[in-house]
Design an enzyme around this catalytic site. Structure first.
Site, PDB file in Angstrom:
ATOM      1  N   LYS A 216      -1.024  11.713   5.705  1.00 35.05           N
ATOM      2  CA  LYS A 216      -0.815  10.876   7.197  1.00 35.05           C
ATOM      3  C   LYS A 216      -0.030   9.786   6.084  1.00 35.05           C
ATOM      4  O   LYS A 216       0.722   9.134   6.690  1.00 35.05           O
ATOM      5  CB  LYS A 216      -2.577  10.522   7.184  1.00 35.05           C
ATOM      6  CG  LYS A 216      -2.090   9.490   8.244  1.00 35.05           C
ATOM      7  CD  LYS A 216      -2.739   7.545   7.515  1.00 35.05           C
ATOM      8  CE  LYS A 216      -3.880   7.867   7.440  1.00 35.05           C
ATOM      9  NZ  LYS A 216      -4.110   5.972   6.897  1.00 35.05           N
TER      10      LYS A 216
ATOM     11  N   LYS B 202       0.713  -0.749   0.275  1.00 33.67           N
ATOM     12  CA  LYS B 202      -0.188  -0.141  -0.012  1.00 33.67           C
ATOM     13  C   LYS B 202       1.081   1.243   0.033  1.00 33.67           C
ATOM     14  O   LYS B 202       0.255   1.646  -0.727  1.00 33.67           O
ATOM     15  CB  LYS B 202      -0.663   0.123   1.049  1.00 33.67           C
ATOM     16  CG  LYS B 202      -1.781   1.375   1.165  1.00 33.67           C
ATOM     17  CD  LYS B 202      -2.838   1.376  -0.214  1.00 33.67           C
ATOM     18  CE  LYS B 202      -3.512   3.033   0.255  1.00 33.67           C
ATOM     19  NZ  LYS B 202      -4.396   2.454   1.009  1.00 33.67           N
TER      20      LYS B 202
END
Length: 213
Positions: free
Chosen positions: A150, A82
């Protein structure tokens, strides 16, 4: 069986998995990609880390929301992949924004330009889906700047631990920070173009007219 579909650090995932495994609980890390469009259409890409048998056990759940489901390795591997995805996302986003500022400054028709390059080697999901939004100055998020930031922070921390450079990601992180300081964190991640507009004095596209009743 615990399936974690959030995006957190690979190391944190491994530590959580160890604690769960010690209690006889299996865990899969299965972060997703594809934006709000993919979630709505059930076409998400899901990258799964964990035991192969447990991946098969969870497959009906994954197939209900995703189109591309890939078992990428052991626990923690899903999160690593990811972060690879996010490096590519922000790199593509920066390239798209830079190109559109260049096109605007060059005086070409932005829609025709986008149509021409999307069909060639420069084409990408980001360009096809977010390029038109930039031209319309539509900042509705498929993924917000705050959430993207983030994830980029996770990339930078993991890259530091691995000892590898992430030059584009670092640049995007700092550009997004400027936008967050201007109160734009809730806008779509493609609003990255605004940072380049501030630097260049060039404004890309124009807002679509609001139709009256």
């Amino acid at each position: 069986l615990v399936i974690d579909m959030s995006t957190i650090s690979p190391q944190a995932t491994i530590e959580i998995a160890k604690e769960l495994n010690a209690k006889g609980v299996h865990m899969l890390d299965a972060p997703i990609s594809g934006g709000s469009e993919g979630a709505a259409n059930g076409t998400l890409s899901i990258m799964v880390g964990g035991d192969a048998e447990q991946v098969q056990r969870a497959m009906p759940v994954f197939q209900a929301m995703g189109k591309t489901i890939t078992h990428v390795g052991a626990q923690g591997a899903g999160q690593t992949v990811k972060l690879v995805n996010q490096i590519l996302v922000v790199g593509n986003c920066l390239a798209m924004c830079e190109a559109l500022v260049f096109a605007e400054a060059g005086g070409v028709d932005l829609e025709k330009c986008l149509n021409a390059v999307t069909g060639g080697a420069a084409g990408s999901w980001m360009l096809a889906n977010r390029g038109p939004q930039i031209i319309r100055r539509d900042w509705r998020p498929g993924f917000t700047i705050n959430l993207q930031q983030k994830d980029v922070r996770l990339v930078m921390r993991e890259a530091d631990a691995l000892g590898v450079p992430v030059l584009l990601s670092s640049m995007v992180f700092n550009l997004y920070r400027v936008l967050q300081e201007r109160g734009l964190g809730a806008e779509g991640n493609h609003a990255l173009v605004k940072a380049l507009e501030y630097l260049s004095g060039v404004t890309v596209g124009e807002e679509a007219p609001v139709s009256g009743d």
